[in-house]
Design a protein around this motif. Structure first.
Motif, PDB file in Angstrom:
ATOM      1  N   LYS A  97       0.850  -1.191   0.000  1.00 46.50           N
ATOM      2  CA  LYS A  97       0.000   0.000   0.000  1.00 46.50           C
ATOM      3  C   LYS A  97       0.881   1.234   0.000  1.00 46.50           C
ATOM      4  O   LYS A  97       1.681   1.428   0.909  1.00 46.50           O
ATOM      5  CB  LYS A  97      -0.840   0.045   1.278  1.00 46.50           C
ATOM      6  N   VAL A  98       0.731   2.074  -1.012  1.00 42.20           N
ATOM      7  CA  VAL A  98       1.469   3.329  -1.087  1.00 42.20           C
ATOM      8  C   VAL A  98       0.475   4.449  -0.766  1.00 42.20           C
ATOM      9  O   VAL A  98      -0.410   4.743  -1.569  1.00 42.20           O
ATOM     10  CB  VAL A  98       2.099   3.530  -2.475  1.00 42.20           C
ATOM     11  N   PRO A  99       0.599   5.069   0.417  1.00 41.69           N
ATOM     12  CA  PRO A  99      -0.376   6.090   0.826  1.00 41.69           C
ATOM     13  C   PRO A  99      -0.312   7.337  -0.057  1.00 41.69           C
ATOM     14  O   PRO A  99       0.749   7.709  -0.550  1.00 41.69           O
ATOM     15  CB  PRO A  99       0.036   6.440   2.252  1.00 41.69           C
ATOM     16  N   LEU A 100      -1.461   7.977  -0.196  1.00 43.81           N
ATOM     17  CA  LEU A 100      -1.527   9.250  -0.921  1.00 43.81           C
ATOM     18  C   LEU A 100      -1.568  10.430   0.048  1.00 43.81           C
ATOM     19  O   LEU A 100      -1.861  11.548  -0.349  1.00 43.81           O
ATOM     20  CB  LEU A 100      -2.746   9.264  -1.846  1.00 43.81           C
ATOM     21  N   ARG A 101      -1.244  10.197   1.292  1.00 47.59           N
ATOM     22  CA  ARG A 101      -1.256  11.269   2.291  1.00 47.59           C
ATOM     23  C   ARG A 101      -0.057  12.199   2.087  1.00 47.59           C
ATOM     24  O   ARG A 101       0.944  11.824   1.498  1.00 47.59           O
ATOM     25  CB  ARG A 101      -1.254  10.693   3.706  1.00 47.59           C
ATOM     26  N   GLY A 102      -0.202  13.407   2.597  1.00 46.73           N
ATOM     27  CA  GLY A 102       0.887  14.372   2.546  1.00 46.73           C
ATOM     28  C   GLY A 102       0.948  15.205   1.280  1.00 46.73           C
ATOM     29  O   GLY A 102       1.805  16.067   1.138  1.00 46.73           O
ATOM     30  N   ILE A 103       0.047  14.962   0.342  1.00 50.14           N
ATOM     31  CA  ILE A 103       0.011  15.769  -0.875  1.00 50.14           C
ATOM     32  C   ILE A 103      -0.793  17.030  -0.561  1.00 50.14           C
ATOM     33  O   ILE A 103      -1.950  16.948  -0.164  1.00 50.14           O
ATOM     34  CB  ILE A 103      -0.595  14.989  -2.052  1.00 50.14           C
ATOM     35  N   GLU A 120       5.965  12.203  -7.306  1.00 53.97           N
ATOM     36  CA  GLU A 120       6.810  11.008  -7.272  1.00 53.97           C
ATOM     37  C   GLU A 120       7.106  10.605  -5.835  1.00 53.97           C
ATOM     38  O   GLU A 120       7.256  11.457  -4.956  1.00 53.97           O
ATOM     39  CB  GLU A 120       8.123  11.300  -8.005  1.00 53.97           C
ATOM     40  N   THR A 121       7.193   9.305  -5.618  1.00 56.01           N
ATOM     41  CA  THR A 121       7.633   8.774  -4.336  1.00 56.01           C
ATOM     42  C   THR A 121       8.548   7.586  -4.580  1.00 56.01           C
ATOM     43  O   THR A 121       8.469   6.937  -5.629  1.00 56.01           O
ATOM     44  CB  THR A 121       6.442   8.376  -3.434  1.00 56.01           C
ATOM     45  N   VAL A 122       9.415   7.332  -3.616  1.00 52.76           N
ATOM     46  CA  VAL A 122      10.305   6.175  -3.655  1.00 52.76           C
ATOM     47  C   VAL A 122       9.980   5.323  -2.437  1.00 52.76           C
ATOM     48  O   VAL A 122       9.933   5.832  -1.312  1.00 52.76           O
ATOM     49  CB  VAL A 122      11.788   6.605  -3.624  1.00 52.76           C
ATOM     50  N   VAL A 123       9.721   4.039  -2.667  1.00 53.64           N
ATOM     51  CA  VAL A 123       9.386   3.132  -1.574  1.00 53.64           C
ATOM     52  C   VAL A 123      10.297   1.908  -1.641  1.00 53.64           C
ATOM     53  O   VAL A 123      10.742   1.514  -2.715  1.00 53.64           O
ATOM     54  CB  VAL A 123       7.896   2.731  -1.617  1.00 53.64           C
ATOM     55  N   PHE A 140       7.328   5.944   5.511  1.00 49.33           N
ATOM     56  CA  PHE A 140       6.939   6.517   4.241  1.00 49.33           C
ATOM     57  C   PHE A 140       7.470   7.937   4.165  1.00 49.33           C
ATOM     58  O   PHE A 140       7.081   8.791   4.962  1.00 49.33           O
ATOM     59  CB  PHE A 140       5.416   6.497   4.083  1.00 49.33           C
ATOM     60  N   ASP A 141       8.350   8.187   3.188  1.00 48.11           N
ATOM     61  CA  ASP A 141       8.988   9.508   3.064  1.00 48.11           C
ATOM     62  C   ASP A 141       8.108  10.521   2.335  1.00 48.11           C
ATOM     63  O   ASP A 141       8.471  11.683   2.234  1.00 48.11           O
ATOM     64  CB  ASP A 141      10.337   9.376   2.340  1.00 48.11           C
ATOM     65  N   GLY A 142       6.972  10.076   1.818  1.00 47.51           N
ATOM     66  CA  GLY A 142       6.031  10.991   1.198  1.00 47.51           C
ATOM     67  C   GLY A 142       6.265  11.209  -0.288  1.00 47.51           C
ATOM     68  O   GLY A 142       7.083  10.560  -0.923  1.00 47.51           O
TER      69      GLY A 142
END
Length: 147
Positions: A97-103, A120-123, A140-142
């Protein structure tokens, strides 16, 4: 935002476990198809997708589209792993799960002002135990706006 605006998102899966298949589910539940199916072979994997950003009831950015999952304020994007990504001989059947929070609206305005930019995000693709990362990305670095 008065109208839904569609923007590009990029998820970079850093150092995924070699030999494992990964894919994006398009749609939800039994009504999904797998797209961007990729087999990890030592390099990072990149998933590009689009989603609509609109104003949520709380005034914050909210997201919609065939790749977006979850309830309002908890939206996310899945990456399917192993058998969930169609690799029937895999020992893993997982989803990340890659959260969409913090946008923020500030980030969205940067996208509007510069049409070539994306979110863009890096996971991490590999967990501490050496298996494919699954469940909600932690830490999660956002997200960031990039070219």
């Amino acid at each position: 935002m008065k109208n839904d605006r569609e923007f590009m998102f990029r998820i970079i899966l850093r150092a995924p476990v070699a030999g494992v298949r990964f894919a994006l589910p398009k749609g939800s539940g039994a009504n999904h198809t797998l797209v961007q199916i990729q087999q990890a072979e030592g390099d990072d994997l990149v998933f590009d997708l689009s989603a609509k950003i609109k104003t949520g009831k709380d005034g914050q950015p909210d997201f919609a589209g065939p790749f977006v999952q979850g309830p309002v304020a908890e939206r996310f994007i899945y990456i399917n792993i192993g058998t969930s990504a169609g690799q029937l001989d895999s020992p893993w059947s997982r989803r990340l799960k890659v959260p969409l929070r913090g946008i923020t609206w500030e980030m969205v305005n940067l996208l509007i002002e510069n049409s070539g930019r994306i979110l863009e995000t890096v996971v991490p693709g590999t967990a501490k135990d050496g298996t494919p990362t699954c469940a909600t990305v932690k830490p999660f670095d956002g997200w960031r706006v990039t070219n």
